[in-house]
Design an enzyme around this catalytic site. Structure first.
Site, PDB file in Angstrom:
ATOM      1  N   GLY A   1      30.777   1.088 -12.455  1.00  0.00           N
ATOM      2  CA  GLY A   1      31.647   2.229 -12.722  1.00  0.00           C
ATOM      3  C   GLY A   1      33.065   1.790 -12.406  1.00  0.00           C
ATOM      4  O   GLY A   1      33.267   0.997 -11.488  1.00  0.00           O
TER       5      GLY A   1
ATOM      6  N   ARG B   1      29.143   3.573 -19.589  1.00  0.00           N
ATOM      7  CA  ARG B   1      29.727   4.914 -19.798  1.00  0.00           C
ATOM      8  C   ARG B   1      30.928   4.825 -20.724  1.00  0.00           C
ATOM      9  O   ARG B   1      31.689   3.853 -20.668  1.00  0.00           O
ATOM     10  CB  ARG B   1      30.175   5.510 -18.462  1.00  0.00           C
ATOM     11  CG  ARG B   1      29.032   5.939 -17.594  1.00  0.00           C
ATOM     12  CD  ARG B   1      29.532   6.465 -16.249  1.00  0.00           C
ATOM     13  NE  ARG B   1      28.894   5.771 -15.158  1.00  0.00           N
ATOM     14  CZ  ARG B   1      29.372   5.701 -13.923  1.00  0.00           C
ATOM     15  NH1 ARG B   1      30.507   6.292 -13.602  1.00  0.00           N
ATOM     16  NH2 ARG B   1      28.720   5.044 -12.984  1.00  0.00           N
TER      17      ARG B   1
ATOM     18  N   ASP C   1      27.330  -6.266 -18.386  1.00  0.00           N
ATOM     19  CA  ASP C   1      27.825  -7.159 -17.335  1.00  0.00           C
ATOM     20  C   ASP C   1      28.936  -8.049 -17.888  1.00  0.00           C
ATOM     21  O   ASP C   1      28.749  -8.739 -18.898  1.00  0.00           O
ATOM     22  CB  ASP C   1      26.662  -8.011 -16.813  1.00  0.00           C
ATOM     23  CG  ASP C   1      27.035  -8.749 -15.545  1.00  0.00           C
ATOM     24  OD1 ASP C   1      28.066  -9.448 -15.539  1.00  0.00           O
ATOM     25  OD2 ASP C   1      26.303  -8.618 -14.551  1.00  0.00           O
TER      26      ASP C   1
ATOM     27  N   HIS D   1      35.186   7.264  -6.303  1.00  0.00           N
ATOM     28  CA  HIS D   1      35.563   5.977  -5.679  1.00  0.00           C
ATOM     29  C   HIS D   1      36.671   6.146  -4.641  1.00  0.00           C
ATOM     30  O   HIS D   1      37.392   5.189  -4.325  1.00  0.00           O
ATOM     31  CB  HIS D   1      36.071   4.955  -6.731  1.00  0.00           C
ATOM     32  CG  HIS D   1      35.044   4.491  -7.702  1.00  0.00           C
ATOM     33  ND1 HIS D   1      35.327   4.290  -9.039  1.00  0.00           N
ATOM     34  CD2 HIS D   1      33.737   4.174  -7.545  1.00  0.00           C
ATOM     35  CE1 HIS D   1      34.238   3.881  -9.659  1.00  0.00           C
ATOM     36  NE2 HIS D   1      33.259   3.801  -8.777  1.00  0.00           N
TER      37      HIS D   1
ATOM     38  N   GLU E   1      33.524  -0.120   1.300  1.00  0.00           N
ATOM     39  CA  GLU E   1      33.314   1.316   1.480  1.00  0.00           C
ATOM     40  C   GLU E   1      32.496   1.606   2.735  1.00  0.00           C
ATOM     41  O   GLU E   1      32.734   2.598   3.419  1.00  0.00           O
ATOM     42  CB  GLU E   1      32.620   1.890   0.237  1.00  0.00           C
ATOM     43  CG  GLU E   1      33.560   1.906  -0.966  1.00  0.00           C
ATOM     44  CD  GLU E   1      32.848   1.970  -2.307  1.00  0.00           C
ATOM     45  OE1 GLU E   1      32.297   0.935  -2.726  1.00  0.00           O
ATOM     46  OE2 GLU E   1      32.850   3.035  -2.923  1.00  0.00           O
TER      47      GLU E   1
ATOM     48  N   GLY F   1      33.320  -5.337  -8.248  1.00  0.00           N
ATOM     49  CA  GLY F   1      32.694  -6.516  -8.870  1.00  0.00           C
ATOM     50  C   GLY F   1      33.577  -7.253  -9.870  1.00  0.00           C
ATOM     51  O   GLY F   1      33.756  -8.472  -9.780  1.00  0.00           O
TER      52      GLY F   1
ATOM     53  N   ASN G   1      23.640   4.971   2.027  1.00  0.00           N
ATOM     54  CA  ASN G   1      24.030   5.403   0.683  1.00  0.00           C
ATOM     55  C   ASN G   1      22.733   5.692  -0.083  1.00  0.00           C
ATOM     56  O   ASN G   1      22.067   4.776  -0.561  1.00  0.00           O
ATOM     57  CB  ASN G   1      24.837   4.292   0.010  1.00  0.00           C
ATOM     58  CG  ASN G   1      25.308   4.680  -1.383  1.00  0.00           C
ATOM     59  OD1 ASN G   1      24.937   5.741  -1.901  1.00  0.00           O
ATOM     60  ND2 ASN G   1      26.104   3.823  -1.990  1.00  0.00           N
TER      61      ASN G   1
ATOM     62  N   ARG H   1      27.310   8.253   2.694  1.00  0.00           N
ATOM     63  CA  ARG H   1      28.136   8.404   1.510  1.00  0.00           C
ATOM     64  C   ARG H   1      27.652   9.650   0.767  1.00  0.00           C
ATOM     65  O   ARG H   1      26.464   9.769   0.459  1.00  0.00           O
ATOM     66  CB  ARG H   1      27.972   7.196   0.604  1.00  0.00           C
ATOM     67  CG  ARG H   1      28.763   7.371  -0.655  1.00  0.00           C
ATOM     68  CD  ARG H   1      28.227   6.523  -1.763  1.00  0.00           C
ATOM     69  NE  ARG H   1      29.063   6.693  -2.943  1.00  0.00           N
ATOM     70  CZ  ARG H   1      28.655   6.410  -4.161  1.00  0.00           C
ATOM     71  NH1 ARG H   1      27.450   5.932  -4.360  1.00  0.00           N
ATOM     72  NH2 ARG H   1      29.447   6.590  -5.176  1.00  0.00           N
TER      73      ARG H   1
HETATM   74  P1  ADP Z   1      28.852  -1.099  -8.581  1.00  0.00           P
HETATM   75  O1  ADP Z   1      29.817  -0.255  -9.345  1.00  0.00           O
HETATM   76  O2  ADP Z   1      27.420  -0.888  -9.007  1.00  0.00           O
HETATM   77  O3  ADP Z   1      29.066  -1.098  -7.081  1.00  0.00           O
HETATM   78  P2  ADP Z   1      29.980  -3.752  -8.535  1.00  0.00           P
HETATM   79  O4  ADP Z   1      31.295  -3.330  -7.978  1.00  0.00           O
HETATM   80  O5  ADP Z   1      29.116  -4.619  -7.679  1.00  0.00           O
HETATM   81  O6  ADP Z   1      29.146  -2.555  -9.084  1.00  0.00           O
HETATM   82  O7  ADP Z   1      30.276  -4.527  -9.903  1.00  0.00           O
HETATM   83  C1  ADP Z   1      29.242  -5.080 -10.666  1.00  0.00           C
HETATM   84  C2  ADP Z   1      29.837  -5.681 -11.918  1.00  0.00           C
HETATM   85  O8  ADP Z   1      30.819  -6.667 -11.560  1.00  0.00           O
HETATM   86  C3  ADP Z   1      28.832  -6.443 -12.756  1.00  0.00           C
HETATM   87  O9  ADP Z   1      28.157  -5.625 -13.648  1.00  0.00           O
HETATM   88  C4  ADP Z   1      29.717  -7.418 -13.495  1.00  0.00           C
HETATM   89  O10 ADP Z   1      30.189  -6.791 -14.678  1.00  0.00           O
HETATM   90  C5  ADP Z   1      30.916  -7.620 -12.588  1.00  0.00           C
HETATM   91  N1  ADP Z   1      30.972  -8.981 -12.030  1.00  0.00           N
HETATM   92  C6  ADP Z   1      30.365  -9.452 -10.923  1.00  0.00           C
HETATM   93  N2  ADP Z   1      30.646 -10.755 -10.755  1.00  0.00           N
HETATM   94  C7  ADP Z   1      31.451 -11.124 -11.770  1.00  0.00           C
HETATM   95  C8  ADP Z   1      32.100 -12.342 -12.165  1.00  0.00           C
HETATM   96  N3  ADP Z   1      31.976 -13.467 -11.469  1.00  0.00           N
HETATM   97  N4  ADP Z   1      32.851 -12.315 -13.290  1.00  0.00           N
HETATM   98  C9  ADP Z   1      32.978 -11.192 -14.015  1.00  0.00           C
HETATM   99  N5  ADP Z   1      32.411 -10.014 -13.693  1.00  0.00           N
HETATM  100  C10 ADP Z   1      31.659  -9.981 -12.592  1.00  0.00           C
END
Ligand code: ADP
Length: 400
Positions: A213, A242, A284, A181, A385, A332, A7, A92
């Site tokens: 995202g 965003r 976050d 996605h 993915e 996430g 990726n 990707r």
């Molecule tokens: P990306 O879109 O970059 O692949 P991810 O799917 O890894 O990102 O998601 C990252 C986001 O997930 C972080 O910015 C955070 O907001 C959220 N996140 C990760 N762990 C937790 C948690 N334990 N509780 C709440 N939100 C979380």
């Protein structure tokens, strides 16, 4: 068969080497700061091998791929004896436009078609193409496959992908909803059917991919029929930074009032908006949950805006499909945040959604969090993915 999944971003390159016998990750890693100085973190997932985590010079993506191959084949950090053990590379690729409705074996004609898609994703596709060229340079004739974020959504009907602007912009300039996605939505939809023991062809699913995202996708009979991201990944849900859906009149108003250039404006909408912009705290969700619990009203508002928007998409997609069998939470936030899942489901009682609080308190594992009497199954499914990319690559090179 061993497949290297790549990726490539503009200054980064994530990778996984997957042994398809057992679908086992052998090693994974991340090259960062390519073109600036360079850093590589390489993590073997087999016993007796060390993690490499150091600054190394990475002037271009070619040096990054060469460094990855070097680590994958080295005595101390390696998981294969030589590069010849790597049967194929799966990339990707963010945007396949209307040209690609599924993954493809890369050849010169495909590279030309990918170049033509570049204006549709000027930030992402050039980096993906650079990653492909770097692999060709370093790995020679090893087969390479492109797997697109947009491809899964090519099944959307015209009424879902057409914007209500002069039609010639679609005909001439291909302005339409594409969605992103797709690899993640496809993976979790497949897993949901397996978890439910049902034929994907008979299921109405709504997949909520919520990470940095975020996008939501309506999947009817295994096919994407609508999704919240559009021509670009800027629209739909508000995200970390965003803005998501926005009245386009606001752009004109702010640009006129503050004398902003279109680049300034787009930078604000891409990088300073979303839950970060509303809260003034962070992009976050962990930080937002903490701030909100300590009484920060704007952090709480940002979370409210996000949950409300997500619930509205789920409701509208249930209408679009005339029903829904399961809502899926992934990425996430979807995999980890019980508060976000509970808040979104809290709006969905009218659909017959009911959450089991104890099951919802689990994190990062595949689980049905609905109560037995919930009319709609509520599923948490960690996305994968890389595995989809590896599986597509295996299938395509096996046929070639
Ligand atoms: P990306 O879109 O970059 O692949 P991810 O799917 O890894 O990102 O998601 C990252 C986001 O997930 C972080 O910015 C955070 O907001 C959220 N996140 C990760 N762990 C937790 C948690 N334990 N509780 C709440 N939100 C979380």
């Amino acid at each position: 068969m061993k497949i290297l999944v790549i990726n490539a971003g503009s200054s980064s390159l994530k990778y996984q080497l997957i042994d398809m016998d057992g679908e086992r990750i052998l090693a994974k890693g991340l090259c960062e700061r390519i073109g600036l100085d360079g850093h590589l973190k390489h993590t073997p997932v087999v016993e007796g091998k060390s993690v490499f985590d150091e600054d190394i010079k990475l002037p271009t993506h070619s040096e990054a791929i060469a460094a990855v191959i070097d680590k994958l084949t080295s005595k101390e950090y390696g998981v294969v004896d030589s590069m010849s053990e790597i049967d194929a590379v799966g990339h990707r690729v963010v945007h396949g436009g209307e040209a690609f409705a599924c993954s493809v074996l890369i050849n010169d004609a495909v590279m030309d078609a990918l170049e033509e898609c570049t204006p549709l994703a000027p930030l992402h596709n050039p980096a993906n193409l650079t990653g492909i060229r770097a692999c060709t340079k370093v790995m020679g004739s090893v087969p390479q496959v492109a797997v697109f974020d947009t491809a899964f959504h090519q099944t959307m009907p015209k009424k879902a992908f057409t914007y209500a602007i002069p039609y010639e912009y679609y005909e001439k300039d291909k302005i339409r909803r594409y969605g992103f996605h797709g690899t993640s939505h496809r993976y979790v939809a497949g897993r949901a059917a397996e978890m439910l023991g049902r034929d994907p062809g008979e299921l109405k699913l709504i997949s909520c991919h919520m990470g940095n995202g975020s996008s939501i996708c309506a999947i009817n009979g295994g096919k994407s029929v609508d999704t919240s991201m559009g021509f670009t990944p800027l629209c739909g849900l508000p995200m970390g930074t965003r803005c998501g859906d926005l009245d386009s009149g606001i752009i004109q108003f702010l640009m006129n009032k503050y004398g902003l250039s279109i680049d300034d404006m787009m930078n604000t909408l891409n990088k300073k908006s979303g839950v970060s912009g509303v809260s003034g705290v962070s992009s976050d969700f962990r930080d937002l949950d903490e701030a909100a619990s300590k009484g920060n009203n704007r952090a709480a508002l940002a979370l409210d805006v996000f949950h409300y928007s997500a619930a509205k998409f789920v409701g509208s997609y249930a209408a679009a499909m005339n029903g829904v069998d399961a809502v899926i939470f992934t990425a996430g936030i979807g995999e980890n945040s019980k508060a976000t899942r509970a808040a979104i489901c809290g709006y969905l009682g009218f659909l017959g959604c009911s959450v089991d609080d104890e099951k919802n308190s689990k994190r990062g594992e595949e689980i049905d969090i609905s109560t037995p009497d919930s009319r709609v199954r509520l599923l948490v499914i960690p996305t994968n993915e890389e595995l989809v990319i590896a599986r597509d690559t295996k299938e395509i090179i096996s046929k070639a």
